[in-house]
Write an enzyme that holds these catalytic residues in place. Structure first.
Site, PDB file in Angstrom:
ATOM      1  N   ASP A 182      37.082  47.453  52.528  1.00  0.00           N
ATOM      2  CA  ASP A 182      38.199  46.570  52.180  1.00  0.00           C
ATOM      3  C   ASP A 182      38.801  45.869  53.404  1.00  0.00           C
ATOM      4  OD1 ASP A 182      37.835  47.213  49.554  1.00  0.00           O
ATOM      5  OD2 ASP A 182      39.663  48.382  49.315  1.00  0.00           O
TER       6      ASP A 182
ATOM      7  N   CYS B  33      37.350  43.138  41.208  1.00  0.00           N
ATOM      8  CA  CYS B  33      36.758  42.096  42.040  1.00  0.00           C
ATOM      9  C   CYS B  33      35.241  42.121  41.919  1.00  0.00           C
ATOM     10  CB  CYS B  33      37.150  42.311  43.503  1.00  0.00           C
ATOM     11  SG  CYS B  33      38.855  41.862  43.839  1.00  0.00           S
TER      12      CYS B  33
ATOM     13  N   ARG C 279      47.143  40.468  43.427  1.00  0.00           N
ATOM     14  CA  ARG C 279      46.795  41.731  42.772  1.00  0.00           C
ATOM     15  C   ARG C 279      47.069  42.918  43.682  1.00  0.00           C
ATOM     16  NH1 ARG C 279      40.983  41.530  40.023  1.00  0.00           N
ATOM     17  NH2 ARG C 279      41.547  43.706  39.967  1.00  0.00           N
TER      18      ARG C 279
ATOM     19  N   LYS D 105      48.302  50.573  46.933  1.00  0.00           N
ATOM     20  CA  LYS D 105      47.910  50.151  45.581  1.00  0.00           C
ATOM     21  C   LYS D 105      46.849  51.095  45.002  1.00  0.00           C
ATOM     22  CE  LYS D 105      44.568  47.189  45.058  1.00  0.00           C
ATOM     23  NZ  LYS D 105      43.388  47.118  44.224  1.00  0.00           N
ATOM     24  N   ASN D 106      45.819  51.386  45.791  1.00  0.00           N
ATOM     25  CA  ASN D 106      44.719  52.173  45.242  1.00  0.00           C
ATOM     26  C   ASN D 106      45.115  53.623  44.975  1.00  0.00           C
ATOM     27  OD1 ASN D 106      43.091  49.976  45.125  1.00  0.00           O
ATOM     28  ND2 ASN D 106      41.858  50.487  46.927  1.00  0.00           N
TER      29      ASN D 106
ATOM     30  N   ARG E  96      28.717  47.556  40.997  1.00  0.00           N
ATOM     31  CA  ARG E  96      29.714  48.582  40.730  1.00  0.00           C
ATOM     32  C   ARG E  96      29.393  49.428  39.488  1.00  0.00           C
ATOM     33  NH1 ARG E  96      35.500  46.005  42.626  1.00  0.00           N
ATOM     34  NH2 ARG E  96      35.856  48.108  43.335  1.00  0.00           N
TER      35      ARG E  96
HETATM   36  C1  UD1 Z   1      37.443  51.884  45.449  1.00  0.00           C
HETATM   37  C2  UD1 Z   1      38.582  50.962  45.768  1.00  0.00           C
HETATM   38  C3  UD1 Z   1      38.066  49.693  46.422  1.00  0.00           C
HETATM   39  C4  UD1 Z   1      37.208  50.039  47.627  1.00  0.00           C
HETATM   40  C5  UD1 Z   1      36.140  51.076  47.262  1.00  0.00           C
HETATM   41  C6  UD1 Z   1      35.376  51.592  48.477  1.00  0.00           C
HETATM   42  C7  UD1 Z   1      40.214  51.473  44.067  1.00  0.00           C
HETATM   43  C8  UD1 Z   1      40.880  51.050  42.804  1.00  0.00           C
HETATM   44  N1  UD1 Z   1      39.275  50.642  44.538  1.00  0.00           N
HETATM   45  O1  UD1 Z   1      36.597  51.199  44.519  1.00  0.00           O
HETATM   46  O2  UD1 Z   1      39.172  48.912  46.821  1.00  0.00           O
HETATM   47  O3  UD1 Z   1      36.553  48.883  48.075  1.00  0.00           O
HETATM   48  O4  UD1 Z   1      36.742  52.208  46.628  1.00  0.00           O
HETATM   49  O5  UD1 Z   1      36.257  52.138  49.399  1.00  0.00           O
HETATM   50  O6  UD1 Z   1      40.537  52.497  44.642  1.00  0.00           O
HETATM   51  N2  UD1 Z   1      28.843  53.700  42.911  1.00  0.00           N
HETATM   52  C9  UD1 Z   1      27.735  54.091  42.162  1.00  0.00           C
HETATM   53  N3  UD1 Z   1      27.943  54.791  41.014  1.00  0.00           N
HETATM   54  C10 UD1 Z   1      29.191  55.141  40.568  1.00  0.00           C
HETATM   55  C11 UD1 Z   1      30.316  54.747  41.342  1.00  0.00           C
HETATM   56  C12 UD1 Z   1      30.088  54.038  42.504  1.00  0.00           C
HETATM   57  O7  UD1 Z   1      26.600  53.811  42.533  1.00  0.00           O
HETATM   58  O8  UD1 Z   1      29.296  55.787  39.512  1.00  0.00           O
HETATM   59  C13 UD1 Z   1      28.633  52.948  44.164  1.00  0.00           C
HETATM   60  C14 UD1 Z   1      29.314  51.557  44.150  1.00  0.00           C
HETATM   61  O9  UD1 Z   1      28.478  50.587  43.553  1.00  0.00           O
HETATM   62  C15 UD1 Z   1      29.515  51.323  45.614  1.00  0.00           C
HETATM   63  C16 UD1 Z   1      29.831  52.729  46.161  1.00  0.00           C
HETATM   64  O10 UD1 Z   1      29.307  53.641  45.190  1.00  0.00           O
HETATM   65  O11 UD1 Z   1      28.326  50.865  46.204  1.00  0.00           O
HETATM   66  C17 UD1 Z   1      31.308  53.011  46.378  1.00  0.00           C
HETATM   67  O12 UD1 Z   1      32.022  52.699  45.197  1.00  0.00           O
HETATM   68  P1  UD1 Z   1      33.396  53.417  44.822  1.00  0.00           P
HETATM   69  O13 UD1 Z   1      33.852  54.255  45.978  1.00  0.00           O
HETATM   70  O14 UD1 Z   1      33.254  54.070  43.505  1.00  0.00           O
HETATM   71  O15 UD1 Z   1      34.374  52.191  44.686  1.00  0.00           O
HETATM   72  P2  UD1 Z   1      35.536  51.986  43.647  1.00  0.00           P
HETATM   73  O16 UD1 Z   1      36.120  53.305  43.276  1.00  0.00           O
HETATM   74  O17 UD1 Z   1      35.069  51.058  42.585  1.00  0.00           O
END
Ligand code: UD1
Length: 421
Positions: A305, A117, A397, A22-23, A122
């Protein structure tokens, strides 16, 4: 409203085929509109997040043709809008990939702030930092993000935190930028590599995805391709833990065992047997699992996850375990649900301290988010008696035919429409 009704106690046995990730697919669909030419994506999971993303690119003007349940042709020639801010799109986290894709192709984008979620704050500061480094001006107002650039120019970007989303977004925006982009401290998740592979098959020049530095040489144009999504690491991991939690034996087929290494290592650590084949793993549970310590980390570490699923296994293990969540700050909401089933878990800051019990019992449960919802299903399948799980739209989802697959393995799980009861 739909709910699962589950009667536990049967070891799950048999073979389960894993669908596409999915991701990964959530990144590949926006990538498809970087070209005017048709892009065929196969092995797409038929889950609601993917269907929302397909609807979004169609709304932007792309032609979206379902070739079969798991295969789609996306033709971006007709994309006429740079703007998508309907309520439905903000419900999925990955909606922000449309920002990278639209910025990359048209140098302008407006997208509703992402939801997804509720597992933590985030933030998206790293995405914004990356877009700005490429020359875009970014503004957030009234729940929307606007990004616009006269010209996108390659740059050297260092991420302060490892972010899957920011890495993917900057790849989408930089692939047709002028000159070279270097991303340091990128995420190395399999779906980052999958996106690079698909973009390269469209004529992009991306090197180093999956390592500590990604190098992108901008190209003026991308072209058509046909691409197959990688198998879903988290769906596979969930079924691997299903074998452990129900003391069963499951052959998890159509996987890339390399992507599952951190999950396999923990299963072995807690007493399961794992056999690896080229495209399958067999997981054999044991009479009583053993306690362990685990900390979630970016890939190749243990995935956040999979955190709720391993917590369920450890709730049934002999001894005291700790599970430390280092990626998201609000990911233990399911603990109160497990407590109703007899689990003994105490959360201190970002660590769950789990005193294993011999067995769980059925209860009325609510799925708090996607992965925690799946973990509660596994808990219910191991428990004595019957459980009901509400809010299963979260689970749907990200898991296609979850109940059907579990039933085929011998699980007593039914989907019930409570309005029709
Ligand atoms: C993606 C996955 C999600 C998974 C996560 C971590 C998708 C659609 N979702 O989420 O299922 O749980 O990776 O493997 O692929 N952060 C910041 N600033 C930013 C972006 C992120 O501080 O601009 C922090 C987040 O709050 C979190 C960490 O970085 O603590 C990792 O987040 P991130 O890898 O970006 O997760 P997602 O891409 O939202």
């Amino acid at each position: 409203m739909e709910q699962y009704v589950i009667t536990g106690g049967k070891p799950l046995r048999g073979v389960v085929e894993i669908y596409g990730a999915k991701n990964a697919a959530l990144a590949l669909i926006p990538a498809a509109i970087l070209t005017e030419e048709p892009v065929i994506i196969s092995n797409l999971p038929d889950v609601s997040d993917i269907n929302v993303m397909l609807e979004a690119v169609a709304q932007l003007g792309a032609k979206v043709e379902r070739l079969n349940r798991h295969k789609v042709r996306i033709t971006g020639a007709g994309v006429h809008s740079h703007q998508i801010n309907d309520d439905y799109i903000s419900k999925i986290r990955a909606s922000y990939y449309l920002l990278g894709a639209l910025l990359g192709r048209f140098h302008e984008a407006e997208v509703a702030m992402p939801g997804g979620c509720v597992i933590g704050a985030r933030p998206i500061d790293q995405h914004i930092k990356g877009f700005e480094a490429l020359g875009a001006k970014v503004k957030i107002s009234e729940g929307n993000i606007y990004a616009k650039a006269e010209q996108l120019k390659g740059n050297h970007i260092y991420f302060d935190v490892v972010s899957v989303g920011a890495t993917i977004n900057i790849m989408l925006a930089a692939v047709m930028a002028e000159g070279n982009t270097i991303i340091e401290n990128p995420a190395k998740e399999p779906h980052v590599v999958d996106l690079a592979n698909m973009l390269n098959s469209m004529g992009a020049r991306i090197r180093g995805a999956g390592t500590d530095v990604i190098r992108i040489k901008g190209v003026p144009k991308l072209h058509k391709t046909e691409y197959m999504v990688i198998p879903d690491q988290i769906e596979a991991g969930t079924f691997m833990f299903a074998a452990a939690i129900t003391k069963g034996e499951i052959t998890v087929a159509n996987v890339i065992p390399k992507h599952l290494e951190s999950i396999t290592a923990k299963l072995v650590d807690i007493g399961c047997e794992v056999e690896e084949y080229d495209e399958a793993v067999i997981v054999r549970g044991c009479e009583r699992l053993s306690a362990t310590q685990v900390k979630t980390l970016p890939y190749p570490g243990f995935p956040t996850d999979m955190q709720p699923q391993i917590s369920v296994a450890l709730a049934l293990a002999s001894g005291i375990s700790t599970v430390t969540e280092s990626i998201f700050e609000n990911r233990f909401k399911y603990v109160t649900e497990l407590a109703r089933m007899g689990a003994k878990i105490k959360v201190e800051n970002n660590t769950a301290i789990i005193s294993g019990v011999k067995g769980l019992f059925g209860a009325k449960l609510n799925a708090p988010d996607l992965r925690a919802g799946a973990a509660l299903v596994l808990a219910a399948l191991s428990a004595e008696g019957t459980s009901t799980i509400n809010d299963i739209n979260y689970i749907q989802r990200g898991y296609e035919a979850f109940d059907e697959k579990l039933r085929a393995l011998g699980g007593d799980i039914r989907k019930v429409d409570t309005d029709k009861k």
